[in-house]
Design an enzyme around this catalytic site. Structure first.
Site, short mmCIF file in Angstrom:
data_model
loop_
_atom_site.label_atom_id
_atom_site.label_comp_id
_atom_site.label_asym_id
_atom_site.label_seq_id
_atom_site.Cartn_x
_atom_site.Cartn_y
_atom_site.Cartn_z
N ASP A 46 0.84 -1.20 0.00
CA ASP A 46 0.00 0.00 0.00
C ASP A 46 0.87 1.24 0.00
O ASP A 46 1.61 1.50 0.95
CB ASP A 46 -0.92 -0.01 1.23
CG ASP A 46 -1.99 1.06 1.17
OD1 ASP A 46 -1.94 1.90 0.26
OD2 ASP A 46 -2.88 1.05 2.04
N ASP A 50 -1.22 7.37 -6.59
CA ASP A 50 -1.58 6.20 -5.79
C ASP A 50 -1.70 4.96 -6.65
O ASP A 50 -2.49 4.92 -7.60
CB ASP A 50 -2.89 6.44 -5.05
CG ASP A 50 -3.31 5.24 -4.23
OD1 ASP A 50 -2.46 4.71 -3.49
OD2 ASP A 50 -4.48 4.83 -4.33
#
Length: 412
Positions: free
Chosen positions: A106, A284
């Site tokens: 992540d 992201d």
């Protein structure tokens, strides 16, 4: 953990501990991607959840409702980690005896934790009795910080790594998270010391002189079918064989909440028409689409002539309109990048996954539900990252980009 009503495509990556290439103080981990959504509902729910997690980051790092959401449906704990639909996992071994955990990588968190499915047990682990809690949008991870040894491969080991061990977490189909976000993204995770952070995996690799620089280079290959494709994480530097020229860098923005992540200031143009003014947003790997503030999205829709298809909530264009598409250009500092027309469309070979006809053409630009002026005005997701080589540099708090070998590809 995340939640906003749009869609979210796809792709889970798994990174095995082998083969791992170590060269010139860098560690290269290969990634294998697989399509991991079966229908449009899965797609939508994952992106809904992911986007909501980029909420307000208050003084002590708590995330709130910074990105408004229409009809939130799925808690992050059920989506982002539940099926790793859009993301990738790395298998690491922890403790004594060595136990393998599949962790979601992540880029939006600094905390590494385990215990969601496979229980944590280790004779070498030391319980620090420090509480840890990560407050995602519709779910939380809670536990305590332990110190233990993490093995990325037979040749790469991190000693005394501080990891969270879960005591409360539900509906998770992965063992935990490997956080490669900036160290600051961990602020607020220690309830008793909310202004403190703990070292990330990248921090510890530098501290132990395994790598010289706290850098992660990321390479993705565009997906066009139900097949495995290679991606790559490079700790400590970059892999020049995956990009063209040299990476150029821009500082992380100072505007919250984007400043707590890999956030940058960026301007977007299309045929010399300004789509988005120079504003902060986030890069992201966990989001699939390119998300723009609602007013910027409407400008993009107008210049492309796209019409919203109610079957999948994507902008659709005709073949004639596709032939007239211009490059979508991204300007950040002195860096100029672009998505060529082919990079702005969904892979037509995968139209059956999103309720589309074989020859339909859908754009991959989606809308946030907030206008320009907030602290989060765009998210450069996977559709952007698969066309550029991206470098996260936590030491100098900057993000680097270079055209990759697929920037001009017509794979879609």
């Amino acid at each position: 953990m995340f939640s906003v009503v749009f869609l979210l495509a796809l792709l889970a990556f798994s990174v095995t501990g082998s083969p791992v290439e170590v060269r010139n103080s860098t560690i290269t981990l290969p990634m294998t991607r697989r399509l991991a959504f079966s229908n449009l509902t899965d797609l939508l729910r994952h992106d809904e959840a992911r986007l909501a997690a980029f909420g307000e980051h208050s003084t002590h790092g708590r995330r709130g409702a910074g990105v408004q959401i229409s009809n939130p449906t799925v808690p992050l704990s059920q989506v982002d980690l539940g099926n790793t639909m859009v993301g990738y996992t790395v298998r690491v071994a922890i403790g004594d005896p060595l136990t393998n955990y599949d962790l979601v990588v992540d880029s939006a968190t600094a905390i590494t934790w385990v215990g969601a499915i496979l229980p944590y047990f280790s004779f070498s682990g030391v319980n620090t009795n420090v509480p840890v809690a990560v407050d995602y949008h519709f779910g939380t991870f809670q536990g305590t910080i332990w110190e233990d040894e993490i093995t990325l491969s037979q040749r790469i080991t991190i000693s005394k790594m501080q990891i969270g061990v879960a005591s409360e977490m539900q509906n998770i189909a992965a063992d935990g998270v490997l956080g490669i976000g900036p160290t600051l993204s961990g602020i607020g995770s220690l309830p008793n010391s909310p202004d403190q952070t703990i070292p990330t995996v990248i921090d510890r690799l530098v501290e132990e002189s395994t790598i010289r620089r706290p850098i992660v280079g990321i390479f993705f290959k565009p997906t066009v079918a139900n097949e495995d494709n290679d991606g790559e994480l490079c700790f400590g530097g970059t892999n020049p064989s995956k990009y063209i020229g040299k990476p150029r860098y821009t500082d992380i923005t100072t505007t919250r909440p984007s400043s707590f992540y890999w956030g940058i200031n960026q301007r977007i143009t299309y045929a010399n028409i300004q789509i988005l003014a120079n504003t902060p947003g986030v890069v992201d790997s966990g989001c699939t689409f390119l998300y723009l503030a609602i007013d910027a999205y409407e400008r993009y829709r107008a210049v492309t002539g796209g019409t919203l298809n109610p079957a999948n909530d994507l902008l659709q264009i005709s073949l004639q309109q596709y032939n007239q598409l211009n490059d979508l250009e991204f300007h950040t500092g002195a860096i100029n990048l672009k998505l060529v027309p082919n990079a702005q469309i969904w892979p037509r070979s995968l139209n059956y996954k999103i309720n589309g006809g074989e020859n339909d053409i859908f754009l991959v630009v989606k809308s946030l539900t907030t206008p320009t002026g907030a602290g989060l005005n765009f998210i450069n997701g996977y559709v952007f990252l698969q066309r550029v080589y991206t470098v996260f540099d936590s030491g100098k708090r900057r993000v680097g980009f270079a055209p990759n070998i697929f920037t001009q590809a017509s794979t879609n």
